[in-house]
Design a protein around this motif. Structure first.
Motif, PDB file in Angstrom:
ATOM      1  N   ASP A  72      50.443  20.899  43.413  1.00 30.42           N
ATOM      2  CA  ASP A  72      50.866  22.096  42.689  1.00 30.42           C
ATOM      3  C   ASP A  72      49.743  23.128  42.662  1.00 30.42           C
ATOM      4  OD1 ASP A  72      52.586  23.708  41.212  1.00 30.42           O
ATOM      5  OD2 ASP A  72      51.822  22.959  39.298  1.00 30.42           O
ATOM      6  N   VAL A  73      49.193  23.397  43.831  1.00 35.89           N
ATOM      7  CA  VAL A  73      48.123  24.389  43.927  1.00 35.89           C
ATOM      8  C   VAL A  73      48.707  25.775  43.705  1.00 35.89           C
ATOM      9  CG1 VAL A  73      46.486  25.481  45.491  1.00 35.89           C
ATOM     10  CG2 VAL A  73      46.677  22.996  45.426  1.00 35.89           C
ATOM     11  N   GLN A  74      48.253  26.453  42.685  1.00 34.83           N
ATOM     12  CA  GLN A  74      48.736  27.793  42.366  1.00 34.83           C
ATOM     13  C   GLN A  74      47.776  28.884  42.825  1.00 34.83           C
ATOM     14  OE1 GLN A  74      51.749  28.615  40.543  1.00 34.83           O
ATOM     15  NE2 GLN A  74      52.222  26.496  41.101  1.00 34.83           N
ATOM     16  N   GLN A  75      46.521  28.512  43.009  1.00 35.33           N
ATOM     17  CA  GLN A  75      45.504  29.511  43.342  1.00 35.33           C
ATOM     18  C   GLN A  75      44.717  29.057  44.559  1.00 35.33           C
ATOM     19  OE1 GLN A  75      43.502  29.261  39.581  1.00 35.33           O
ATOM     20  NE2 GLN A  75      44.764  30.846  38.639  1.00 35.33           N
ATOM     21  N   ALA A 137      46.549  33.562  46.940  1.00 29.30           N
ATOM     22  CA  ALA A 137      47.655  33.347  46.019  1.00 29.30           C
ATOM     23  C   ALA A 137      47.118  33.097  44.613  1.00 29.30           C
ATOM     24  CB  ALA A 137      48.510  32.160  46.459  1.00 29.30           C
ATOM     25  N   ASP A 138      47.833  33.619  43.627  1.00 31.38           N
ATOM     26  CA  ASP A 138      47.525  33.368  42.227  1.00 31.38           C
ATOM     27  C   ASP A 138      48.846  33.240  41.484  1.00 31.38           C
ATOM     28  OD1 ASP A 138      46.449  33.110  39.732  1.00 31.38           O
ATOM     29  OD2 ASP A 138      45.792  35.199  39.536  1.00 31.38           O
ATOM     30  N   GLY A 139      49.447  32.059  41.589  1.00 35.19           N
ATOM     31  CA  GLY A 139      50.712  31.814  40.935  1.00 35.19           C
ATOM     32  C   GLY A 139      51.886  32.380  41.711  1.00 35.19           C
ATOM     33  N   PRO A 140      53.110  32.263  41.135  1.00 35.64           N
ATOM     34  CA  PRO A 140      54.324  32.659  41.852  1.00 35.64           C
ATOM     35  C   PRO A 140      54.516  34.160  42.008  1.00 35.64           C
ATOM     36  CG  PRO A 140      54.868  31.986  39.620  1.00 35.64           C
ATOM     37  CD  PRO A 140      53.419  31.664  39.812  1.00 35.64           C
ATOM     38  N   ASP A 141      53.756  34.953  41.266  1.00 36.27           N
ATOM     39  CA  ASP A 141      53.981  36.404  41.290  1.00 36.27           C
ATOM     40  C   ASP A 141      52.889  37.198  41.979  1.00 36.27           C
ATOM     41  OD1 ASP A 141      56.447  36.444  39.964  1.00 36.27           O
ATOM     42  OD2 ASP A 141      55.444  36.135  38.044  1.00 36.27           O
ATOM     43  N   ALA A 285      41.566  39.496  40.615  1.00 38.82           N
ATOM     44  CA  ALA A 285      42.836  40.193  40.386  1.00 38.82           C
ATOM     45  C   ALA A 285      42.990  41.408  41.284  1.00 38.82           C
ATOM     46  CB  ALA A 285      42.950  40.612  38.919  1.00 38.82           C
ATOM     47  N   SER A 286      41.883  42.040  41.636  1.00 34.19           N
ATOM     48  CA  SER A 286      41.946  43.246  42.468  1.00 34.19           C
ATOM     49  C   SER A 286      42.443  42.949  43.877  1.00 34.19           C
ATOM     50  CB  SER A 286      40.568  43.919  42.532  1.00 34.19           C
ATOM     51  OG  SER A 286      39.612  43.060  43.149  1.00 34.19           O
ATOM     52  N   THR A 287      42.430  41.661  44.273  1.00 38.95           N
ATOM     53  CA  THR A 287      42.925  41.271  45.600  1.00 38.95           C
ATOM     54  C   THR A 287      44.364  41.719  45.804  1.00 38.95           C
ATOM     55  OG1 THR A 287      41.494  39.316  45.591  1.00 38.95           O
ATOM     56  CG2 THR A 287      43.337  39.298  47.145  1.00 38.95           C
TER      57      THR A 287
END
Length: 420
Positions: A72-75, A137-141, A285-287
């Motif tokens: 479950d890697v989200q990031q 990636a940083d979560g589903p959004d 976050a700026s990514t």
């Protein structure tokens, strides 16, 4: 999932869900086979390039598959290298125009051209040649994928409800919106269904695991500086063009780090995708921030859909499947497991069509061009042409029927004879 017997290197019955997944995936085999773009069906530099065999605890094949499923890697962020060698003839760029046209993207014809930044067309470039991607990636959004080109870059950014595609070469921007989080179907994010990472390809391959498949643990490796297990998936049936699929699975997180498919005919891998660098730290976050550059042409998704309809192209997001469906009658799957063959009737007489009135869902003049590279075959079914790649083959009969799959020429002729 039924237990996997690691002593005799075979899987037990894997259940109806996996069989259903296999048959559902088969509908994508046909456009891929007919157009000779097989990377999208199953998956991607010869054998795993490992820098050592780490000493890791022993695991069974079942445990390793479960580790992938529970991952479950989200990031993450990293660099991915994709190489594809289907052994296709040089089509002089016609294949790019075909893919763009069928997705409703640029070059689809008519007075209204699509955006060069439309991901539905742009990401089809991944199905041939060699490419370098940067992913985050940083979560589903929040996800970002950048395709690095010669002196140019294409980026697809998903940040909340906004999805941006930016092509630096043309300075064009494509913008659409998607629902939030769990409420968002995958198809609402343009390009979401295009495999680009080892996990994308591994997920597709594992859908094919059933009692026609051998699954083993093939030792360990190091990929992108990470310790990994090798999961080896092989057909047990004769007649498949697939030799073996090898997935390097991160020992800590269960994330697929590298995916390699080698053909039964031997030689270099047909397709291969793997991380060269990877980090599981939270990206900045700026990514995922994006503002259209000054002077860029911005196309909204709704505008592109309307332009596509005026030009007679499929709706955005339907791509090749929507276009091809126009030429299908009674699509069915013959056989099981790795020997599954997709069959349908185009209703066109005379084999590979050469006019738009009877084309294979949009192949047009390219149908006749492809025919010049095919092998003429005869059988109880009559006569036809087999168009071959190193992975997926397709038989187009002179009475307009198509048989396609990751199987040998002989298997296609046998299927056509049996269906007579």
């Amino acid at each position: 999932m039924a237990p996997i017997d690691s002593d005799d290197n075979t899987t037990a019955g894997a259940g109806e869900e996996l069989r259903a997944g296999r048959r559902k995936a088969a509908r994508y085999v046909v456009p891929v086979a007919v157009m000779g773009v097989a990377a999208a069906t199953i998956g991607l530099v010869p054998a795993l390039a490992d820098s050592g065999d780490p000493d890791l605890p022993k695991v069974t094949a079942e445990q390793l598959i479960e580790k992938i499923a529970k991952s479950d890697v989200q990031q993450l962020s990293g660099t991915v290298r994709i190489n594809t060698d289907l052994g296709l003839p040089d089509l002089g760029g016609l294949e790019s125009g075909l893919m763009s046209g069928m997705s409703g993207g640029p070059g689809s014809g008519g007075d209204d051209e699509g955006s060069a930044a439309d991901p539905s067309a742009k990401l089809t470039e991944l199905v041939s040649g060699s490419h370098t991607l940067r992913v985050a990636a940083d979560g589903p959004d929040r996800q970002k994928l950048s395709l690095l080109e010669n002196a140019a870059e294409y980026s697809l950014i998903h940040n909340g409800k906004d999805v941006w595609g930016y092509d630096s070469r043309s300075n064009e921007v494509y913008h659409s919106t998607a629902a939030d989080g769990a409420e968002r179907p995958e198809k609402d994010v343009p390009g979401q269904d295009v495999p680009a990472t080892p996990k994308d390809f591994a997920d597709q391959a594992l859908k094919a695991v059933d009692d026609t498949t051998s699954v083993t643990v093939g030792g360990t490796a190091q990929v992108a500086g990470r310790d990994a297990y090798r999961l080896v998936v092989e057909p047990k049936q004769d007649g498949s063009t697939v030799g073996a699929i090898t997935v390097a699975v991160d020992a800590e997180t269960g994330t697929p780090l590298k995916f390699t498919l080698t053909p039964a005919s031997g030689g270099a891998a047909v397709v291969d995708v793997g991380f060269t660098k990877v980090s599981f730290a939270k990206p900045d976050a700026s990514t995922f921030d994006f503002t259209p550059p000054e002077g860029a042409k911005v196309t909204e998704a709704d505008e592109a859909d309307e332009a596509g309809r005026r030009a007679g192209a499929p709706e955005h997001g339907r791509g090749a499947e929507g276009g091809l469906a126009k030429g299908m009658n009674g699509l069915e799957v013959i056989g099981e497991g790795w020997n599954s063959i997709a069959a349908f009737d185009t209703g066109a007489q005379g084999g590979l069509p050469t006019d738009s009135a009877g084309d294979l869902g949009g192949l047009g003049d390219l149908g006749g061009f492809l025919g010049s590279f095919g092998d003429q075959v005869r059988g109880d079914f009559g006569s036809g042409t087999v168009f071959k790649t190193r992975l997926v083959n397709a038989l187009i009969t002179d009475d307009g029927k198509v048989y396609a799959g990751a199987v040998t020429k002989d298997a296609l002729v046998k299927a056509a004879d049996a269906a007579k």
